[in-house]
Design a protein around this motif. Structure first.
Motif, mmCIF file in Angstrom:
data_model
loop_
_atom_site.group_PDB
_atom_site.id
_atom_site.type_symbol
_atom_site.label_atom_id
_atom_site.label_comp_id
_atom_site.label_asym_id
_atom_site.label_seq_id
_atom_site.Cartn_x
_atom_site.Cartn_y
_atom_site.Cartn_z
ATOM 1 N N ARG A 177 0.839 -1.204 0.000
ATOM 2 C CA ARG A 177 0.000 0.000 0.000
ATOM 3 C C ARG A 177 0.879 1.262 0.000
ATOM 4 O O ARG A 177 0.620 2.221 -0.731
ATOM 5 N N ASP A 178 1.978 1.229 0.791
ATOM 6 C CA ASP A 178 2.850 2.412 0.856
ATOM 7 C C ASP A 178 3.545 2.676 -0.470
ATOM 8 O O ASP A 178 3.646 3.818 -0.925
ATOM 9 N N GLU A 179 4.031 1.585 -1.085
ATOM 10 C CA GLU A 179 4.713 1.754 -2.376
ATOM 11 C C GLU A 179 3.749 2.333 -3.418
ATOM 12 O O GLU A 179 4.108 3.189 -4.225
ATOM 13 N N LEU A 180 2.519 1.811 -3.367
ATOM 14 C CA LEU A 180 1.503 2.278 -4.306
ATOM 15 C C LEU A 180 1.227 3.762 -4.080
ATOM 16 O O LEU A 180 1.223 4.573 -5.018
ATOM 17 N N ASP A 181 1.012 4.125 -2.800
ATOM 18 C CA ASP A 181 0.728 5.530 -2.472
ATOM 19 C C ASP A 181 1.862 6.448 -2.917
ATOM 20 O O ASP A 181 1.632 7.614 -3.245
ATOM 21 N N GLY A 182 3.075 5.904 -2.918
ATOM 22 C CA GLY A 182 4.223 6.701 -3.361
ATOM 23 C C GLY A 182 4.123 7.066 -4.832
ATOM 24 O O GLY A 182 4.747 8.025 -5.295
ATOM 25 N N ARG A 183 3.343 6.285 -5.569
ATOM 26 C CA ARG A 183 3.195 6.574 -7.005
ATOM 27 C C ARG A 183 1.896 7.308 -7.272
ATOM 28 O O ARG A 183 1.878 8.352 -7.913
ATOM 29 N N VAL A 184 0.770 6.730 -6.814
ATOM 30 C CA VAL A 184 -0.515 7.389 -7.009
ATOM 31 C C VAL A 184 -1.434 6.993 -5.859
ATOM 32 O O VAL A 184 -1.462 5.824 -5.456
ATOM 33 N N VAL A 185 -2.159 7.974 -5.319
ATOM 34 C CA VAL A 185 -3.020 7.716 -4.167
ATOM 35 C C VAL A 185 -4.440 7.449 -4.666
ATOM 36 O O VAL A 185 -5.138 8.356 -5.116
ATOM 37 N N VAL A 186 -4.850 6.179 -4.589
ATOM 38 C CA VAL A 186 -6.191 5.784 -5.014
ATOM 39 C C VAL A 186 -6.983 5.446 -3.750
ATOM 40 O O VAL A 186 -6.513 4.656 -2.921
ATOM 41 N N ALA A 187 -8.173 6.027 -3.610
ATOM 42 C CA ALA A 187 -8.971 5.777 -2.403
ATOM 43 C C ALA A 187 -9.262 4.285 -2.258
ATOM 44 O O ALA A 187 -9.545 3.607 -3.248
ATOM 45 N N ASP A 188 -9.185 3.778 -1.056
ATOM 46 C CA ASP A 188 -9.489 2.379 -0.714
ATOM 47 C C ASP A 188 -8.537 1.355 -1.332
ATOM 48 O O ASP A 188 -8.832 0.158 -1.315
ATOM 49 N N ALA A 189 -7.426 1.825 -1.893
ATOM 50 C CA ALA A 189 -6.490 0.849 -2.481
ATOM 51 C C ALA A 189 -5.883 0.015 -1.354
ATOM 52 O O ALA A 189 -5.523 0.539 -0.305
ATOM 53 N N ARG A 190 -5.807 -1.295 -1.575
ATOM 54 C CA ARG A 190 -5.227 -2.163 -0.532
ATOM 55 C C ARG A 190 -3.840 -2.646 -0.947
ATOM 56 O O ARG A 190 -2.989 -2.868 -0.111
ATOM 57 N N ALA A 191 -3.664 -2.866 -2.212
ATOM 58 C CA ALA A 191 -2.364 -3.321 -2.723
ATOM 59 C C ALA A 191 -2.355 -3.077 -4.221
ATOM 60 O O ALA A 191 -3.370 -2.706 -4.807
ATOM 61 N N GLY A 192 -1.196 -3.282 -4.805
ATOM 62 C CA GLY A 192 -1.118 -3.068 -6.249
ATOM 63 C C GLY A 192 -0.051 -3.948 -6.869
ATOM 64 O O GLY A 192 0.699 -4.628 -6.166
ATOM 65 N N THR A 193 -0.028 -3.954 -8.196
ATOM 66 C CA THR A 193 1.061 -4.608 -8.915
ATOM 67 C C THR A 193 1.697 -3.579 -9.844
ATOM 68 O O THR A 193 1.059 -2.594 -10.213
ATOM 69 N N PHE A 194 2.939 -3.855 -10.201
ATOM 70 C CA PHE A 194 3.635 -2.972 -11.130
ATOM 71 C C PHE A 194 4.313 -3.807 -12.203
ATOM 72 O O PHE A 194 4.922 -4.834 -11.921
ATOM 73 N N SER A 195 4.160 -3.382 -13.441
ATOM 74 C CA SER A 195 4.901 -3.989 -14.547
ATOM 75 C C SER A 195 5.578 -2.870 -15.324
ATOM 76 O O SER A 195 4.946 -1.848 -15.610
ATOM 77 N N PRO A 196 6.868 -3.049 -15.668
ATOM 78 C CA PRO A 196 7.549 -1.970 -16.402
ATOM 79 C C PRO A 196 7.199 -1.954 -17.896
ATOM 80 O O PRO A 196 7.557 -1.015 -18.604
#
Ligand SMILES: Cc1cc2nc3c(=O)[nH]c(=O)nc-3n(C[C@H](O)[C@H](O)[C@H](O)COP(=O)(O)OP(=O)(O)OC[C@H]3O[C@@H](n4cnc5c(N)ncnc54)[C@H](O)[C@@H]3O)c2cc1C
Length: 473
Positions: A177-196
């Motif tokens: 969640r913190d890494e995601l917030d560092g990129r974009v803050v989406v309400a209610d986001a719990r986790a994310g994935t990243f692909s380059p």
């Protein structure tokens, strides 16, 4: 000659400008029409449809064999269709079902196809640079967010799925969640994935630049020319007939407009909205300083980009299909869809609630009955086609264009051996079954999404599983 396409309907409820082909054209300018077909003509290759599929095919054919006489026939102007209206995700996402492709070519065939898709992202970026095409391209990767428990479960499944199909850890990784917030803050986001493996593009600039490049190479593009019938060595239009040993149908969501093709790829609607530019105070709340593309794990999924001029452009299915495989009028979408997408935008980014929606529009993409894309050339008739990308066409068209070019030049290459080449797909059901099936599917997906949010289901709702079964997705 001028172009009246950019008329935007502002009389709609809520006053959101609607149509005008797409915001991407409103932010630049609609191109001037090229002349129509001036009567009967002969060519070596005739390409029907001047979107990315047709243009990439022409580009690689001409690069490989400069003396080929190539004629392109386009109903409106090059880039009028999905190619000039899309979300600008130049991503390596594969159109279609991996087990479906593996059933004919095994696991390795799919792994090769996935690799080819990743390389195609870089190929598009490289060609744009080599041809001097300015299309706001930035390769900052792709984020997917999970906003409820069931979506988190699908997120983990997706990571495992990617590994099973040969992805390295850096190809797709989990974001806290913190890494995601560092990129974009989406309400209610719990986790994310990243692909380059994804770049942000302004699609209208890219398609217009490619059309100019292809023209510079000596390809003739006839616009304002509607093809009604395609038979071996012949494309019939309202302006005359083109005869060529090779005729390629590159119409994606418009395929049903050709005689005998009504039950081929289904024209699925996808719609977008774009905000006014975000002020600094809003940007401070949501971050998104990079050009990452953004998606989610909902069944009726969304896709978004931060535009080069600091807006959010967000898309989704809305009302998915028009009865009888009809297509939209100049990109005007339905009121209900604008409201639904705006609601979703505000839900994900409460800070943009007071920012006006600058424009809404829609387009059609092609969906085959088995949801898998195809590249085909029948050497005995000279008829070929590529498409059925189901919403992942921006990069795929490049791979399809190179593959069609190899097939036309009768070359046996790594590309022509990929599992999507030569697929035969059964047609869609006749109406009203087709309409009922698509309506049912999206009603079920939306119900499944609501249920997963409201009830905090720990895994995918059974409703969505039923929808997948019914549609054969
Ligand atoms: C709103 C939206 C968002 C999307 N977002 C993304 C995204 O972010 N990433 C992604 O990978 N994919 C996305 N897609 C899909 C992607 O845009 C398409 O898969 C891709 O552009 C298809 O290109 P194409 O050349 O095959 O078809 P098109 O671009 O649709 O081109 C077909 C051309 O044929 C012309 N034509 C139609 N009928 C006739 C006729 N009878 N005679 C002559 N010409 C005709 C049309 O005017 C058009 O120019 C999106 C699609 C839409 C609609």
């Amino acid at each position: 000659m001028g172009n009246a396409m950019n008329r935007v309907d502002t009389t709609a409820r809520g006053g959101v400008p609607n149509g005008g082909v797409s915001y991407w054209y409103s932010s630049t300018e609609l191109p001037k029409y090229r002349p129509p077909l001036p009567g009967d003509r002969e060519a070596d290759v005739c390409i029907v449809g001047a979107g990315f599929t047709g243009l990439w095919t022409a580009y690689y054919l001409k690069r490989e064999q400069p003396d080929l006489r190539i004629v392109m026939l386009e109903k409106e102007f090059a880039g009028f269709g999905a190619s000039g209206r899309n979300g600008g995700w130049l991503s390596s996402e594969l159109a279609g079902s991996r087990p479906g492709y593996a059933s004919t070519h095994g696991r390795q065939g799919v792994v090769d196809l996935l690799r080819a898709m990743r390389a195609a992202v870089d190929e598009v970026v490289a060609v744009a640079s080599a041809e001097g095409i300015e299309a706001d391209i930035v390769k900052d990767g792709l984020l997917h967010v999970a906003r409820n428990q069931a979506q988190v479960a699908r997120l983990h499944d997706s990571l495992e799925f990617e590994r099973e199909w040969g992805a390295e850890p850096d190809d797709f990784r989990l974001l806290s969640r913190d890494e995601l917030d560092g990129r974009v803050v989406v309400a209610d986001a719990r986790a994310g994935t990243f692909s380059p493996h994804c770049a942000r593009v302004q699609p209208a600039k890219l398609v217009q630049g490619l059309a100019s490049a292809v023209e510079r190479m000596g390809v003739t593009i006839y616009e304002q020319t509607t093809v009604s019938d395609i038979t071996p060595q012949t494309a019939r239009t309202d302006r005359g007939t083109v005869r060529a040993p090779i005729v390629l149908r590159c119409l994606e969501g418009f395929t049903a407009s050709i005689k005998g093709q009504r039950r081929n790829w289904l024209p699925m609607n996808s719609s977008m909205i774009v905000t006014d530019p975000l002020p600094a105070s809003v940007k401070a709340q949501i971050g998104w300083c990079g050009a990452e593309l953004l998606g989610d794990f909902a069944h009726a999924y969304m896709y978004a980009q931060r535009t080069a001029d600091d807006r959010i452009a967000l898309g989704g299915r809305g009302i998915p299909y028009r009865y009888g495989s009809r297509t939209d009028d100049r990109g005007a979408t339905q009121e209900w869809t604008i409201e639904a997408l705006t609601g979703l935008l505000h839900d994900m980014f409460p800070a943009v609630r007071d920012i006006p929606i600058a424009q809404a529009w829609c387009g059609v993409l092609g969906v085959p009955r088995d949801w898998c894309a195809t590249v085909v050339l029948d050497q005995s008739t000279g008829l070929g086609t590529a498409g059925g990308y189901v919403g992942s066409g921006l990069t795929t068209t490049n791979l399809a264009g190179r593959t069609l070019a190899d097939l036309v030049l009768r070359r046996d290459t790594e590309l022509t051996r990929l599992p999507w080449v030569g697929r035969r797909v059964r047609p869609w059901e006749p109406e009203p079954l087709r309409w009922l099936g698509v309506q049912a599917m999206y009603t079920l997906y939306r119900a499944a999404d609501r249920r997963e949010y409201k009830r905090e289901l720990p895994a995918t709702s059974k409703i969505a599983r039923v929808a997948n079964m019914i549609t054969g997705r």
